[in-house]
Design an enzyme around this catalytic site. Structure first.
Site, mmCIF file in Angstrom:
data_model
loop_
_atom_site.group_PDB
_atom_site.id
_atom_site.type_symbol
_atom_site.label_atom_id
_atom_site.label_comp_id
_atom_site.label_asym_id
_atom_site.label_seq_id
_atom_site.Cartn_x
_atom_site.Cartn_y
_atom_site.Cartn_z
ATOM 1 N N ARG A 1 -25.218 31.913 20.291
ATOM 2 C CA ARG A 1 -24.355 33.103 20.409
ATOM 3 C C ARG A 1 -24.226 33.842 19.070
ATOM 4 N NH1 ARG A 1 -19.695 31.434 24.917
ATOM 5 N NH2 ARG A 1 -21.146 30.188 26.154
ATOM 6 N N ASP B 1 -16.457 25.080 35.795
ATOM 7 C CA ASP B 1 -15.960 24.520 34.529
ATOM 8 C C ASP B 1 -14.548 24.940 34.169
ATOM 9 O OD1 ASP B 1 -16.360 27.139 33.641
ATOM 10 O OD2 ASP B 1 -16.991 26.470 31.653
ATOM 11 N N GLU B 2 -13.827 25.495 35.126
ATOM 12 C CA GLU B 2 -12.448 25.891 34.830
ATOM 13 C C GLU B 2 -11.484 25.214 35.804
ATOM 14 O OE1 GLU B 2 -11.854 30.163 34.302
ATOM 15 O OE2 GLU B 2 -13.999 30.351 33.941
ATOM 16 N N TYR C 1 -22.945 24.596 30.836
ATOM 17 C CA TYR C 1 -24.290 24.084 31.164
ATOM 18 C C TYR C 1 -24.992 23.579 29.894
ATOM 19 C CZ TYR C 1 -24.061 26.511 35.758
ATOM 20 O OH TYR C 1 -23.724 26.944 37.010
ATOM 21 N N ASP D 1 -10.982 25.431 30.146
ATOM 22 C CA ASP D 1 -12.324 26.006 30.329
ATOM 23 C C ASP D 1 -13.277 25.252 29.399
ATOM 24 O OD1 ASP D 1 -14.622 27.532 30.371
ATOM 25 O OD2 ASP D 1 -13.609 29.462 30.095
HETATM 26 P P1 DGT Z 1 -17.679 29.600 27.505
HETATM 27 O O1 DGT Z 1 -16.695 29.143 28.514
HETATM 28 O O2 DGT Z 1 -17.543 31.034 27.176
HETATM 29 O O3 DGT Z 1 -17.714 28.758 26.279
HETATM 30 O O4 DGT Z 1 -19.135 29.496 28.121
HETATM 31 P P2 DGT Z 1 -19.593 28.907 29.511
HETATM 32 O O5 DGT Z 1 -21.059 28.740 29.435
HETATM 33 O O6 DGT Z 1 -18.817 27.700 29.858
HETATM 34 O O7 DGT Z 1 -19.288 30.105 30.504
HETATM 35 P P3 DGT Z 1 -18.336 30.164 31.754
HETATM 36 O O8 DGT Z 1 -17.169 29.304 31.538
HETATM 37 O O9 DGT Z 1 -18.109 31.605 32.001
HETATM 38 O O10 DGT Z 1 -19.220 29.633 32.946
HETATM 39 C C1 DGT Z 1 -19.504 28.254 33.156
HETATM 40 C C2 DGT Z 1 -20.951 28.039 33.503
HETATM 41 O O11 DGT Z 1 -21.295 28.798 34.655
HETATM 42 C C3 DGT Z 1 -21.904 28.494 32.430
HETATM 43 O O12 DGT Z 1 -22.203 27.440 31.538
HETATM 44 C C4 DGT Z 1 -23.102 28.969 33.169
HETATM 45 C C5 DGT Z 1 -22.589 29.367 34.519
HETATM 46 N N1 DGT Z 1 -22.465 30.823 34.642
HETATM 47 C C6 DGT Z 1 -21.533 31.606 34.085
HETATM 48 N N2 DGT Z 1 -21.706 32.877 34.454
HETATM 49 C C7 DGT Z 1 -22.767 32.898 35.295
HETATM 50 C C8 DGT Z 1 -23.464 33.935 36.016
HETATM 51 O O13 DGT Z 1 -23.105 35.105 35.968
HETATM 52 N N3 DGT Z 1 -24.537 33.540 36.760
HETATM 53 C C9 DGT Z 1 -24.930 32.244 36.833
HETATM 54 N N4 DGT Z 1 -25.988 31.933 37.604
HETATM 55 N N5 DGT Z 1 -24.319 31.253 36.180
HETATM 56 C C10 DGT Z 1 -23.258 31.577 35.408
HETATM 57 MG MG MG Z 2 -16.706 27.707 30.097
#
Ligand code: DGT
Ligand code: MG
Length: 553
Positions: A55, A110-111, A23, A18
């Site tokens: 965060r 991203d996974e 983004y 992951d």
């Molecule tokens: P992490 O993995 O916790 O370090 O953080 P992220 O940002 O990688 O979160 P993740 O892995 O759940 O989701 C990957 C990307 O998908 C994230 O950068 C933004 C997008 N994303 C996640 N959740 C949502 C959502 O509920 N709505 C939208 N529009 N985009 C989302």
């Molecule tokens: Mg992620």
């Protein structure tokens, strides 16, 4: 509970990767000055993700913009509504992971799940040379540090964690992204354990600790695979926590779910997931949408669609397939009722428009033709002579032809001929030339092989005729074995071999040295007067040697 139904297997090694604040990391790569500031990625009035600095201020995924700004007034916002760069990066990550296993399943952007069972087996056979020391400390071990399982899963998972470490380093070195990894014997546990230590860390779980990990989850909704709808149904049965689900009577669950689904859900609560990692194919559609302020004029629509199309063509180029259906999506705004409605229309499109393989080389007329098709569809959806209001435009491509591959065709043979043609001219070669290997990698041959779509029209040389004839009859050689390396010719060596008089000398001189020598020795051994064999074709044909194929007809 019937224990057999809940049999767990530990034979596999699964890695879940992951990317951290995906983004946000992609935006930071584009603008490194954002690296050390609290950064939020905005879509409409929501912060969909943020970097880890933000965060620390309490900013969470999908928080309202107003709330986020209250928590962190210095939050820097970047618009993340255009998913193009995220998508491109996402596929780059998957491509890197495919180096470790052909079984890679994408989840979101991203996974990725990677089934590395085979690679682990290989490394196990080769422990001293390539597996390294499995007792490494780069991995957080969740639950018990030891596994008492007799099936060998402990060592397999440790090797899996070394592979995960290598994968994360590769992603970081090649793409500049940090990531987390979870290593376990199934997908469910690999995903859950991955999220236990963030960011830029990896975590492993031995099967003995699966129950403990599952019970650490707050409620059934935290189990990957159980969404809002399922958890609402479970709640109606009084099932809220993971333990509730473990203790539920299967017959009770079966009242509201199909029996297979009921078992599947209860399995999950025990950390049992025998679902395979499914190799992800290419996406079913490629599309882009842009929501916009009110568009009320046709020329504005055309301009917007033109922009979208240009960006979409870049996706087509990266994807490699040839689209054959195009779909237009619009959102109409009705000022009277103050409501919006999405409408779509699709039509077939000529895949040949895209054959250049490269947007910059695409015929501008073809781009104009696609735009005209889109505008025609638009006019069918909207009565353009009356006032209209559009708040979203989208284009997607939904059916594809594979680009013609030259496997199973004669093209690869022809391509080799071209490779050969670039060096075959004996007159131009001298003995000081670079090695045949380095010639194979000459810029000209690289260009040909790196652009399989631009297959040049092969010239029919005598050599290619020779290859066809020779290879057709000789069962020991395969066409693919005849490579440039085999054609190491120098003018000196060529002169050393005499040409049998019955063979066209220009053909003979184009043959590999070994072949020339073979022909000459056959000629000598046969003791046949080749000068007269034109008059004795039967005798020549009766001896099955390669010489037969070169004798002047
Ligand atoms: P992490 O993995 O916790 O370090 O953080 P992220 O940002 O990688 O979160 P993740 O892995 O759940 O989701 C990957 C990307 O998908 C994230 O950068 C933004 C997008 N994303 C996640 N959740 C949502 C959502 O509920 N709505 C939208 N529009 N985009 C989302
Ligand atoms: Mg992620």
């Amino acid at each position: 509970m019937n224990v057999d139904e809940y049999k767990d297997e530990h034979a596999r090694t699964i890695i879940h990767i992951d990317i951290d604040c995906f983004y946000a990391q992609v935006e930071i790569l584009k603008r490194p000055e954002l690296k050390n500031v609290p950064l939020g990625i905005q879509q409409k009035n929501i912060v969909v993700t943020s970097n880890y600095i933000a965060r620390e201020f309490g900013i969470r995924k999908c928080m309202l913009l107003t709330e986020a700004m209250q928590l962190c007034p210095n939050l820097v916002l970047v618009n993340g509504e255009d998913l193009n760069d995220y998508r491109t990066m996402s596929y780059k990550v998957t491509t890197l992971l495919q180096k470790y296993s052909e079984i890679v399943e994408r989840l979101g952007l991203d996974e990725n799940f990677v089934d590395v069972t085979k690679l682990v087996e290989q490394k196990l056979k080769n422990t001293d040379r390539s597996a390294g020391d499995p007792n490494q400390d780069v991995t957080n071990i969740v639950g018990s540090n030891d596994s008492y399982c007799q099936c060998g899963c402990e060592i397999r998972l440790k090797i899996g964690s070394l592979i995960a470490d290598e994968m994360r380093r590769l992603i970081h070195n090649q793409l500049g992204l940090t990531s987390c990894a979870g290593i376990a014997h199934n997908k469910l546990l690999a995903k859950i354990v991955c999220s236990t230590h963030k960011p830029n860390q990896q975590s492993m779980l031995f099967p003995d600790s699966a129950l403990e990990l599952m019970l650490s989850l707050n409620n059934v909704e935290s189990i990957p695979g159980i969404g809002r709808a399922t958890s609402d149904i479970l709640k109606s049965l009084g099932v809220r926590t993971v333990q509730d689900l473990q203790n539920a009577e299967l017959s009770e669950l079966h009242r509201l779910f199909e029996i297979d689904k009921a078992k599947f859900l209860q399995n999950l609560s025990f950390g049992i997931d025998n679902s395979p990692v499914k190799k992800s194919g290419k996406p079913l559609s490629l599309g882009l949408e842009d929501s916009c302020k009110l568009i009320c004029a046709e020329n504005e629509v055309k301009e917007k669609l033109g922009d979208l199309l240009k960006r979409l063509l870049l996706l087509v180029e990266a994807d490699g397939r040839l689209p054959k259906t195009i779909k237009l999506t619009i959102r109409k705004f009705d000022k009277l009722t103050n409501t919006s409605r999405r409408e779509t229309k699709q039509t077939n499109i000529n895949p040949q428009f895209f054959t250049s393989g490269c947007v910059s080389q695409m015929n501008p007329n073809n781009i104009q033709k696609i735009l005209m098709i889109l505008m025609n569809m638009f006019r069918k959806l909207v009565r353009v002579h009356k006032p209209f209001h559009i708040t979203l435009l989208g284009i997607s491509l939904v059916k594809f032809n594979e680009r013609p591959s030259f496997r199973n065709s004669i093209a690869p043979f022809l391509r080799k001929d071209i490779e050969v043609q670039s060096i075959i001219s004996i007159e131009n070669l001298n003995s000081n030339e670079s090695s045949p290997e380095s010639r194979t990698h000459s810029p000209s041959s690289c260009r040909e092989s790196s652009d399989p779509e631009c297959e040049p029209t092969p010239k029919r040389t005598k050599l290619s005729i020779f290859k066809r004839n020779f290879l057709e009859y000789d069962t020991c050689e395969s066409p693919s074995k005849l490579r440039v390396q085999d054609l190491q010719l120098t003018s000196d060596s060529v002169q050393k071999v005499r040409c049998p008089s019955s063979i066209d000398e220009s053909v003979f001189r184009e043959l590999p040295l070994e072949m020339q020598q073979e022909l000459w020795s056959e000629y000598k051994n046969s003791q046949i007067d080749y000068a007269s064999c034109e008059n004795k074709p039967k005798k020549i044909k009766s001896t099955n040697t390669i010489l037969n194929y070169f004798v002047k007809q």
